[in-house]
Motif scaffolding. Sequence first.
Motif, PDB file in Angstrom:
ATOM      1  N   ILE A 153       0.871  -1.174   0.000  1.00  0.00           N
ATOM      2  CA  ILE A 153       0.000   0.000   0.000  1.00  0.00           C
ATOM      3  C   ILE A 153       0.906   1.220   0.000  1.00  0.00           C
ATOM      4  O   ILE A 153       1.810   1.320   0.835  1.00  0.00           O
ATOM      5  CB  ILE A 153      -0.919   0.029   1.232  1.00  0.00           C
ATOM      6  N   THR A 154       0.677   2.137  -0.927  1.00  0.00           N
ATOM      7  CA  THR A 154       1.478   3.360  -1.004  1.00  0.00           C
ATOM      8  C   THR A 154       0.602   4.562  -0.701  1.00  0.00           C
ATOM      9  O   THR A 154      -0.449   4.757  -1.327  1.00  0.00           O
ATOM     10  CB  THR A 154       2.112   3.530  -2.397  1.00  0.00           C
ATOM     11  N   LEU A 155       1.024   5.356   0.260  1.00  0.00           N
ATOM     12  CA  LEU A 155       0.380   6.616   0.597  1.00  0.00           C
ATOM     13  C   LEU A 155       1.243   7.728   0.010  1.00  0.00           C
ATOM     14  O   LEU A 155       2.374   7.944   0.462  1.00  0.00           O
ATOM     15  CB  LEU A 155       0.258   6.780   2.114  1.00  0.00           C
ATOM     16  N   ASP A 156       0.729   8.393  -1.005  1.00  0.00           N
ATOM     17  CA  ASP A 156       1.486   9.403  -1.737  1.00  0.00           C
ATOM     18  C   ASP A 156       0.939  10.782  -1.381  1.00  0.00           C
ATOM     19  O   ASP A 156      -0.165  11.148  -1.778  1.00  0.00           O
ATOM     20  CB  ASP A 156       1.361   9.135  -3.241  1.00  0.00           C
ATOM     21  N   PHE A 157       1.717  11.546  -0.593  1.00  0.00           N
ATOM     22  CA  PHE A 157       1.299  12.880  -0.164  1.00  0.00           C
ATOM     23  C   PHE A 157       1.808  13.912  -1.174  1.00  0.00           C
ATOM     24  O   PHE A 157       3.011  13.983  -1.448  1.00  0.00           O
ATOM     25  CB  PHE A 157       1.864  13.186   1.227  1.00  0.00           C
ATOM     26  N   LEU A 158       0.908  14.713  -1.703  1.00  0.00           N
ATOM     27  CA  LEU A 158       1.244  15.670  -2.745  1.00  0.00           C
ATOM     28  C   LEU A 158       1.516  17.051  -2.163  1.00  0.00           C
ATOM     29  O   LEU A 158       1.319  17.290  -0.977  1.00  0.00           O
ATOM     30  CB  LEU A 158       0.101  15.731  -3.764  1.00  0.00           C
ATOM     31  N   GLY A 159       1.971  17.952  -2.992  1.00  0.00           N
ATOM     32  CA  GLY A 159       2.231  19.320  -2.556  1.00  0.00           C
ATOM     33  C   GLY A 159       3.673  19.706  -2.794  1.00  0.00           C
ATOM     34  O   GLY A 159       4.435  19.010  -3.473  1.00  0.00           O
ATOM     35  N   GLU A 160       4.082  20.854  -2.220  1.00  0.00           N
ATOM     36  CA  GLU A 160       5.441  21.352  -2.419  1.00  0.00           C
ATOM     37  C   GLU A 160       6.484  20.361  -1.901  1.00  0.00           C
ATOM     38  O   GLU A 160       7.525  20.161  -2.521  1.00  0.00           O
ATOM     39  CB  GLU A 160       5.606  22.710  -1.713  1.00  0.00           C
ATOM     40  N   VAL A 166       4.961   6.975   1.284  1.00  0.00           N
ATOM     41  CA  VAL A 166       5.205   5.895   2.246  1.00  0.00           C
ATOM     42  C   VAL A 166       4.663   4.613   1.628  1.00  0.00           C
ATOM     43  O   VAL A 166       3.466   4.519   1.352  1.00  0.00           O
ATOM     44  CB  VAL A 166       4.503   6.182   3.584  1.00  0.00           C
ATOM     45  N   THR A 167       5.525   3.635   1.402  1.00  0.00           N
ATOM     46  CA  THR A 167       5.097   2.352   0.844  1.00  0.00           C
ATOM     47  C   THR A 167       5.254   1.266   1.893  1.00  0.00           C
ATOM     48  O   THR A 167       6.352   1.063   2.428  1.00  0.00           O
ATOM     49  CB  THR A 167       5.909   1.982  -0.410  1.00  0.00           C
ATOM     50  N   LEU A 168       4.161   0.584   2.178  1.00  0.00           N
ATOM     51  CA  LEU A 168       4.143  -0.471   3.190  1.00  0.00           C
ATOM     52  C   LEU A 168       3.996  -1.836   2.529  1.00  0.00           C
ATOM     53  O   LEU A 168       3.066  -2.059   1.762  1.00  0.00           O
ATOM     54  CB  LEU A 168       2.973  -0.253   4.148  1.00  0.00           C
ATOM     55  N   ASN A 169       4.930  -2.737   2.809  1.00  0.00           N
ATOM     56  CA  ASN A 169       4.772  -4.139   2.459  1.00  0.00           C
ATOM     57  C   ASN A 169       4.894  -4.947   3.754  1.00  0.00           C
ATOM     58  O   ASN A 169       4.979  -4.354   4.842  1.00  0.00           O
ATOM     59  CB  ASN A 169       5.802  -4.576   1.411  1.00  0.00           C
ATOM     60  N   ARG A 170       4.934  -6.256   3.669  1.00  0.00           N
ATOM     61  CA  ARG A 170       4.939  -7.066   4.887  1.00  0.00           C
ATOM     62  C   ARG A 170       6.154  -6.771   5.760  1.00  0.00           C
ATOM     63  O   ARG A 170       6.045  -6.610   6.979  1.00  0.00           O
ATOM     64  CB  ARG A 170       4.895  -8.552   4.542  1.00  0.00           C
ATOM     65  N   GLN A 171       7.324  -6.693   5.147  1.00  0.00           N
ATOM     66  CA  GLN A 171       8.547  -6.468   5.918  1.00  0.00           C
ATOM     67  C   GLN A 171       8.535  -5.099   6.593  1.00  0.00           C
ATOM     68  O   GLN A 171       8.836  -4.971   7.786  1.00  0.00           O
ATOM     69  CB  GLN A 171       9.776  -6.584   5.009  1.00  0.00           C
ATOM     70  N   ILE A 172       8.189  -4.065   5.827  1.00  0.00           N
ATOM     71  CA  ILE A 172       8.171  -2.709   6.384  1.00  0.00           C
ATOM     72  C   ILE A 172       7.096  -2.591   7.466  1.00  0.00           C
ATOM     73  O   ILE A 172       7.311  -1.939   8.496  1.00  0.00           O
ATOM     74  CB  ILE A 172       7.918  -1.668   5.271  1.00  0.00           C
TER      75      ILE A 172
END
Length: 284
Positions: A175-182, A187-193
Motif C-alpha cells: 500500500i502506497t500513501l502518496d502525499f502531494l504538494g510542495e 510511504v510504501t508499506l509491504n509485509r517487511q516494512i
Amino acid sequence: MSHVMSVRFDGDILSEQHYISLRTASKVFGHLQVAVDRAHLQKLGRLHKHAKLGAEQYQSHVIWLGDSLANCRTFQILADNDDKQLIDVVKMNFVDAFEGAVKKGIAAEVEDIRDESRLVLAKVESGVVRPTRYNEFRVLNEERFSSGFIRRAIAKELVKIGSVVSSEGAGASSITLDFLGEDSEAVTLNRQIAELLRNYVGQRSLGDPVVYAGEYRGGDVFTKTGKFKNALNGKTMIVRFDKKEDAMFLNGFSGQVVSIVCCPVLEYGTHDVECGDVFYLKKI
C-alpha cells in the motif's frame, strides 16, 4: 477542493480484475480518517487518550475520497485548504515513523518491561531511587510528553494500515500513501516494512517511579491488569503487574483508596500523563 494525496494498492490483495475488497478498503481508509481526526484534535488542543471529535466537526471538516485510477488500484484523496493542514500533520508523523523504522533496519525485539520493573523496584527498595509524587510528575512531564503523544497517536494508525499487508492472507502486497504538494512524500508499506513499523512504534519502556493515590477498582489476575482511579484528576488508568501474586494482593484492596508506586509505561517514547498505563511496583 484539491487533490492532496493518493492511496495505491498493489499485489495479491487485488482481484484478477484489479479490484480491492471492501474489507481491505474500509480498514485502510478508516485508519487514515482516524489519523486525520487526531490531527484535528491536536489543532483544537483536545488530543488525549479516548478523545473523539463531535458531530459538528464531522460535518464541517470532510476529507473526500475522489476518483479511482488505474483499474481501481489508486484512489485520490481530496480536501480544502484548511483540511489540507490536517493531512500535512498526518504526513509528517507517518513519514517520521516510516523513516525511523526503515533506518533501524531490523525488527526490534520486544522489550520485556517486567525485567526492567524488577530493577527499578530493587532501586526503590534500597533507597537509591525516590519515587516522585503524581502531582509533581504531571507538572514536570505534561509538556514534555504532549508532542510525543500526538506522534504516537497518529503513527499507530499507520501501523494499523500496515497490518492489512502484513497478514498471511495478503500475500505479496503493498500500500502506497502518496502525499502531494510542495514537499511531496511517499510511504510504501509491504509485509517487511509493516513489521518493522509495528515494532518501532510499539517499543515499550518504563519511566521513573511515581506515587499514585486513588481508588483501586480491581483487576484480572490472569491478564495481570487492573483499573485504578486517580484521586487527583478522576481519570481511570490501567495498572499492569509483573506477577499474578501482585494482582491478587492488590485485589484485596478493591474499592479502597490506596497509594501505589508504579512506573509510567512509555510507548514510542511517550506517555499520557493523565491516564496512561502504569506498571505496578509496590503498595505503600
